[in-house]
Scaffold this active site. Sequence first.
Site, short mmCIF file in Angstrom:
data_model
loop_
_atom_site.label_atom_id
_atom_site.label_comp_id
_atom_site.label_asym_id
_atom_site.label_seq_id
_atom_site.Cartn_x
_atom_site.Cartn_y
_atom_site.Cartn_z
N THR A 262 0.88 -1.22 0.13
CA THR A 262 -0.07 0.07 0.13
C THR A 262 0.94 1.15 -0.04
O THR A 262 1.78 1.31 0.74
CB THR A 262 -0.77 0.11 1.42
N ARG B 3 -14.22 -7.63 1.17
CA ARG B 3 -13.21 -7.23 2.00
C ARG B 3 -12.77 -5.83 2.12
O ARG B 3 -12.24 -5.32 0.99
CB ARG B 3 -11.89 -8.28 2.17
N VAL B 4 -12.74 -5.10 3.17
CA VAL B 4 -12.06 -3.70 3.19
C VAL B 4 -10.99 -3.86 4.17
O VAL B 4 -11.27 -4.33 5.44
CB VAL B 4 -13.31 -2.64 3.44
N GLY B 5 -9.91 -2.94 3.89
CA GLY B 5 -8.92 -3.10 4.86
C GLY B 5 -8.86 -1.84 5.59
O GLY B 5 -9.95 -1.06 5.85
N ASP B 6 -7.72 -1.49 6.37
CA ASP B 6 -7.46 -0.21 6.97
C ASP B 6 -7.25 0.99 6.27
O ASP B 6 -7.66 2.04 6.56
CB ASP B 6 -6.29 -0.40 7.89
N THR C 124 0.58 0.94 6.47
CA THR C 124 0.69 0.02 5.37
C THR C 124 0.67 -1.37 6.20
O THR C 124 1.34 -1.44 7.29
CB THR C 124 1.89 0.04 4.39
N ALA D 66 -1.00 -5.34 7.50
CA ALA D 66 -2.00 -6.12 7.70
C ALA D 66 -3.06 -5.24 8.18
O ALA D 66 -2.97 -4.82 9.55
CB ALA D 66 -1.59 -7.22 8.82
N GLY D 67 -4.26 -4.96 7.59
CA GLY D 67 -5.03 -3.99 7.60
C GLY D 67 -5.89 -4.34 8.90
O GLY D 67 -6.40 -3.19 9.61
#
Length: 320
Positions: A181, A209-212, A232, A234-235
């Site tokens: 990211t 899925r949505v990350g941070d 950046t 593991a969200g």
Amino acid sequence: MFNRKEFIKATALGLLPLNVLKAKSGPVQTGKKPVVVSTWKTGVRANEAAWQILDKGGYALDAVEAGVKVEEANPKNNTVGYGGRPDRDGNVTLDACVMDENGECGSVAFLQDIKHPVSVARKVMTDTPHAMLVGEGARQFALSQGFEKENLLTPAAEKEWKKWLETSEYKLEVNIENHDTIGMLALDKNGRLCGACTTSGAAYKMHGRVGDSPIIGAGLFIDPKFGGAVATGAGEEVIKTAGCHLVVEMMRAGHSPEEACKIAIQRIIERDSSNKKDIQVGYIALNKDGVYGGYSIVKGFDVSVCNADGNRAEPTSHQI
Ligand code: SD4
């Protein structure tokens, strides 16, 4: 002077003058303005585009948008934008956000078919009454704003995905090819601090899925008075600890950018210390004085920085 009780109360309310807060972390560091910082070594290329704007006295938000767009358009970066790795069903779905010098923000998540989600996020901020649009609604909004529909799955990413389907094992990789990211923070000549974050998220994630990265306070946060941070890696870990908000709060409480990033990394480890060597999270932070820093769980994370001293990648300190 404050007694302890008053100090805690004043800190919580954000009332302490900057010089009092800084005294907690030793000597006051000095920084340079303008400056742009970004995640990973790949940030050096993105910084170049941002610097062209900052150096001419331009606006930090224009700089971070132009900077991260370089990686969104780069088919070789398989963690951002065009060329990004798809979800387990073969769909490239993108997350991005921006935040400006007034604490205004815009974000898109689970967006498909649009090459520059960061620009859509900026439009959400400037042209809607909302802070976040997701999925089909975000896509419809982007198309209505004149963004073009494009296929973002490159032949190379499709080939890799088909190979992955043979095992279909979902596992986050640490320091994947030394990039991931892209998050970027810039402080312009007028002292405006803005940030952007953009990603295709975790490779072969579940559909939806949505990350941070598009979540304000997790993947990006700016406190106009103190500084900003981007994340950046593991969200899910970043979301569970409200990572970037924590980093910025620590700067508000008087810690240097690097110390603030370290505290937020340690919070991730403290929450669940099992198998952290298999998970990477990196934070970078920039304060209003142009002082920057970063910290990661695992060795191998860099902060790319461009200021009057040049454009370079610097390794950050790390926990493991
Ligand atoms: C995310 N922080 O979506 C981003 C990038 C990522 O593995 O997935 N990296 O969690």
